[in-house]
Design a protein around this motif. Structure first.
Motif, PDB file in Angstrom:
ATOM      1  N   GLY A 175     -12.098  -0.853 -19.391  1.00 19.88           N
ATOM      2  CA  GLY A 175     -13.261  -0.551 -18.534  1.00 19.88           C
ATOM      3  C   GLY A 175     -12.863   0.094 -17.223  1.00 19.88           C
ATOM      4  O   GLY A 175     -13.799   0.249 -16.190  1.00 19.88           O
ATOM      5  N   ASP A 176     -11.381   0.310 -16.977  1.00 19.40           N
ATOM      6  CA  ASP A 176     -10.942   1.049 -15.796  1.00 19.40           C
ATOM      7  C   ASP A 176     -11.788   2.483 -15.588  1.00 19.40           C
ATOM      8  O   ASP A 176     -11.900   3.042 -16.450  1.00 19.40           O
ATOM      9  N   ILE A 177     -11.988   2.700 -14.475  1.00 19.02           N
ATOM     10  CA  ILE A 177     -12.502   4.037 -14.177  1.00 19.02           C
ATOM     11  C   ILE A 177     -11.506   4.425 -12.917  1.00 19.02           C
ATOM     12  O   ILE A 177     -11.228   3.737 -12.033  1.00 19.02           O
ATOM     13  N   CYS A 178     -11.421   6.057 -12.770  1.00 18.46           N
ATOM     14  CA  CYS A 178     -10.586   6.463 -11.624  1.00 18.46           C
ATOM     15  C   CYS A 178     -10.956   6.293 -10.283  1.00 18.46           C
ATOM     16  O   CYS A 178     -10.262   5.768  -9.340  1.00 18.46           O
ATOM     17  N   TYR A 179     -12.589   6.092 -10.025  1.00 20.02           N
ATOM     18  CA  TYR A 179     -12.962   5.702  -8.797  1.00 20.02           C
ATOM     19  C   TYR A 179     -12.270   4.162  -8.204  1.00 20.02           C
ATOM     20  O   TYR A 179     -12.037   4.225  -7.135  1.00 20.02           O
ATOM     21  N   ALA A 180     -12.552   3.407  -9.338  1.00 16.09           N
ATOM     22  CA  ALA A 180     -12.256   1.989  -9.204  1.00 16.09           C
ATOM     23  C   ALA A 180     -10.772   1.733  -8.697  1.00 16.09           C
ATOM     24  O   ALA A 180     -10.440   0.978  -7.747  1.00 16.09           O
ATOM     25  N   ILE A 181      -9.984   2.328  -9.654  1.00 16.58           N
ATOM     26  CA  ILE A 181      -8.462   2.397  -9.301  1.00 16.58           C
ATOM     27  C   ILE A 181      -8.306   2.915  -7.921  1.00 16.58           C
ATOM     28  O   ILE A 181      -7.435   2.316  -7.182  1.00 16.58           O
ATOM     29  N   ALA A 182      -8.538   4.300  -7.587  1.00 18.20           N
ATOM     30  CA  ALA A 182      -8.346   4.841  -6.395  1.00 18.20           C
ATOM     31  C   ALA A 182      -8.869   3.688  -5.242  1.00 18.20           C
ATOM     32  O   ALA A 182      -8.115   3.418  -4.385  1.00 18.20           O
ATOM     33  N   GLN A 183      -9.947   3.104  -5.330  1.00 18.03           N
ATOM     34  CA  GLN A 183     -10.406   2.190  -4.218  1.00 18.03           C
ATOM     35  C   GLN A 183      -9.491   1.117  -4.224  1.00 18.03           C
ATOM     36  O   GLN A 183      -9.050   0.587  -3.010  1.00 18.03           O
ATOM     37  N   GLN A 184      -9.130   0.490  -5.086  1.00 19.33           N
ATOM     38  CA  GLN A 184      -8.228  -0.571  -5.429  1.00 19.33           C
ATOM     39  C   GLN A 184      -6.836  -0.502  -4.636  1.00 19.33           C
ATOM     40  O   GLN A 184      -6.529  -1.158  -3.996  1.00 19.33           O
ATOM     41  N   TYR A 185      -6.555   0.844  -4.482  1.00 15.65           N
ATOM     42  CA  TYR A 185      -5.174   0.962  -3.925  1.00 15.65           C
ATOM     43  C   TYR A 185      -5.353   1.784  -2.668  1.00 15.65           C
ATOM     44  O   TYR A 185      -4.418   2.329  -2.110  1.00 15.65           O
ATOM     45  N   GLY A 186      -6.537   1.944  -1.991  1.00 19.20           N
ATOM     46  CA  GLY A 186      -6.942   2.486  -0.819  1.00 19.20           C
ATOM     47  C   GLY A 186      -6.656   4.049  -0.732  1.00 19.20           C
ATOM     48  O   GLY A 186      -6.477   4.545   0.099  1.00 19.20           O
ATOM     49  N   LEU A 187      -7.030   4.607  -2.061  1.00 14.25           N
ATOM     50  CA  LEU A 187      -6.971   5.958  -1.990  1.00 14.25           C
ATOM     51  C   LEU A 187      -8.425   6.722  -2.007  1.00 14.25           C
ATOM     52  O   LEU A 187      -9.150   6.266  -2.583  1.00 14.25           O
ATOM     53  N   THR A 188      -8.123   8.048  -1.429  1.00 16.96           N
ATOM     54  CA  THR A 188      -9.470   8.775  -1.687  1.00 16.96           C
ATOM     55  C   THR A 188      -9.342   9.455  -2.889  1.00 16.96           C
ATOM     56  O   THR A 188      -8.365   9.639  -3.444  1.00 16.96           O
ATOM     57  N   LEU A 189     -10.316   9.823  -3.446  1.00 13.86           N
ATOM     58  CA  LEU A 189     -10.341  10.499  -4.889  1.00 13.86           C
ATOM     59  C   LEU A 189      -9.609  11.788  -4.854  1.00 13.86           C
ATOM     60  O   LEU A 189      -8.710  12.075  -5.579  1.00 13.86           O
ATOM     61  N   ASP A 190      -9.431  12.568  -3.821  1.00 14.28           N
ATOM     62  CA  ASP A 190      -8.817  13.864  -3.427  1.00 14.28           C
ATOM     63  C   ASP A 190      -7.179  13.370  -3.719  1.00 14.28           C
ATOM     64  O   ASP A 190      -6.385  14.110  -4.533  1.00 14.28           O
ATOM     65  N   THR A 191      -6.765  12.228  -2.860  1.00  9.98           N
ATOM     66  CA  THR A 191      -5.445  11.752  -2.974  1.00  9.98           C
ATOM     67  C   THR A 191      -5.041  11.209  -4.454  1.00  9.98           C
ATOM     68  O   THR A 191      -3.858  11.583  -4.840  1.00  9.98           O
ATOM     69  N   PHE A 192      -5.925  10.500  -5.007  1.00 14.31           N
ATOM     70  CA  PHE A 192      -5.414   9.929  -6.432  1.00 14.31           C
ATOM     71  C   PHE A 192      -5.602  11.250  -7.347  1.00 14.31           C
ATOM     72  O   PHE A 192      -4.638  11.514  -8.050  1.00 14.31           O
ATOM     73  N   TYR A 193      -6.254  12.178  -7.332  1.00 16.02           N
ATOM     74  CA  TYR A 193      -6.175  13.443  -8.085  1.00 16.02           C
ATOM     75  C   TYR A 193      -4.788  14.140  -7.940  1.00 16.02           C
ATOM     76  O   TYR A 193      -4.252  14.734  -8.768  1.00 16.02           O
ATOM     77  N   SER A 194      -4.533  14.307  -6.500  1.00 15.20           N
ATOM     78  CA  SER A 194      -3.458  14.952  -6.189  1.00 15.20           C
ATOM     79  C   SER A 194      -2.024  14.345  -6.877  1.00 15.20           C
ATOM     80  O   SER A 194      -1.156  14.957  -7.090  1.00 15.20           O
ATOM     81  N   TYR A 195      -2.224  12.814  -6.944  1.00 12.84           N
ATOM     82  CA  TYR A 195      -0.968  12.099  -7.688  1.00 12.84           C
ATOM     83  C   TYR A 195      -1.178  12.327  -9.151  1.00 12.84           C
ATOM     84  O   TYR A 195      -0.186  12.048  -9.695  1.00 12.84           O
ATOM     85  N   ASN A 196      -2.249  12.576  -9.666  1.00 16.25           N
ATOM     86  CA  ASN A 196      -2.725  12.583 -11.122  1.00 16.25           C
ATOM     87  C   ASN A 196      -3.393  13.981 -11.428  1.00 16.25           C
ATOM     88  O   ASN A 196      -4.390  13.936 -11.960  1.00 16.25           O
ATOM     89  N   PRO A 197      -2.741  15.001 -11.429  1.00 12.78           N
ATOM     90  CA  PRO A 197      -3.379  16.296 -11.549  1.00 12.78           C
ATOM     91  C   PRO A 197      -3.830  16.507 -12.908  1.00 12.78           C
ATOM     92  O   PRO A 197      -5.103  17.432 -13.081  1.00 12.78           O
ATOM     93  N   ASN A 198      -3.687  15.875 -13.824  1.00  9.74           N
ATOM     94  CA  ASN A 198      -3.899  16.282 -15.166  1.00  9.74           C
ATOM     95  C   ASN A 198      -4.599  15.155 -15.983  1.00  9.74           C
ATOM     96  O   ASN A 198      -4.606  15.221 -17.090  1.00  9.74           O
ATOM     97  N   VAL A 199      -5.290  14.137 -15.098  1.00  5.56           N
ATOM     98  CA  VAL A 199      -5.980  13.036 -15.488  1.00  5.56           C
ATOM     99  C   VAL A 199      -7.182  13.668 -15.727  1.00  5.56           C
ATOM    100  O   VAL A 199      -7.757  14.510 -15.165  1.00  5.56           O
ATOM    101  N   ASN A 200      -7.755  13.157 -17.180  1.00  2.71           N
ATOM    102  CA  ASN A 200      -9.140  13.133 -17.457  1.00  2.71           C
ATOM    103  C   ASN A 200     -10.039  12.213 -17.248  1.00  2.71           C
ATOM    104  O   ASN A 200      -9.921  11.104 -17.914  1.00  2.71           O
ATOM    105  N   CYS A 201     -10.769  11.775 -15.982  1.00  2.32           N
ATOM    106  CA  CYS A 201     -11.113  10.652 -15.880  1.00  2.32           C
ATOM    107  C   CYS A 201     -12.255  10.430 -16.683  1.00  2.32           C
ATOM    108  O   CYS A 201     -12.922   9.181 -16.447  1.00  2.32           O
TER     109      CYS A 201
END
Length: 89
Positions: free
Chosen positions: A45-71
């Motif tokens: 049930g996890d989604i990228c947006y919720a994980i990013a929010q949980q750790y205080g990340l913007t989606l841009d930062t989340f994607y920069s940490y995980n460039p090959n992720v397919n959300c």
């Protein structure tokens, strides 16, 4: 009687193996090395947006940490980086 390998060689081999692993899980871009400092495992049930929010990340930062992720296709048990640093070398 079996020959015992020197402790120094065992330590050296282990250090080289660890260094190789670290370099495998990092990214290198234009003189910089990315090191992931904290990762999380994807649960059902996890989604990228919720994980990013949980750790205080913007989606841009989340994607920069995980460039090959397919959300749109996260796998349960997959690891995603939620904290990292770029190191100049």
């Amino acid at each position: 009687m079996a020959k015992i390998t020197s402790h120094k060689y065992t330590v050296f081999f282990n250090l080289v193996s660890i260094l190789f692993f670290v370099l495998m899980v990092t990214r290198v871009e234009s003189g910089k090395l990315f090191l992931c400092l904290q990762d999380v495992q994807v649960n059902k049930g996890d989604i990228c947006y919720a994980i990013a929010q949980q750790y205080g990340l913007t989606l841009d930062t989340f994607y920069s940490y995980n460039p090959n992720v397919n959300c749109d296709d996260l796998s349960i048990g997959q690891y995603l980086c939620v904290d990292g640093v770029w190191v100049d070398f």
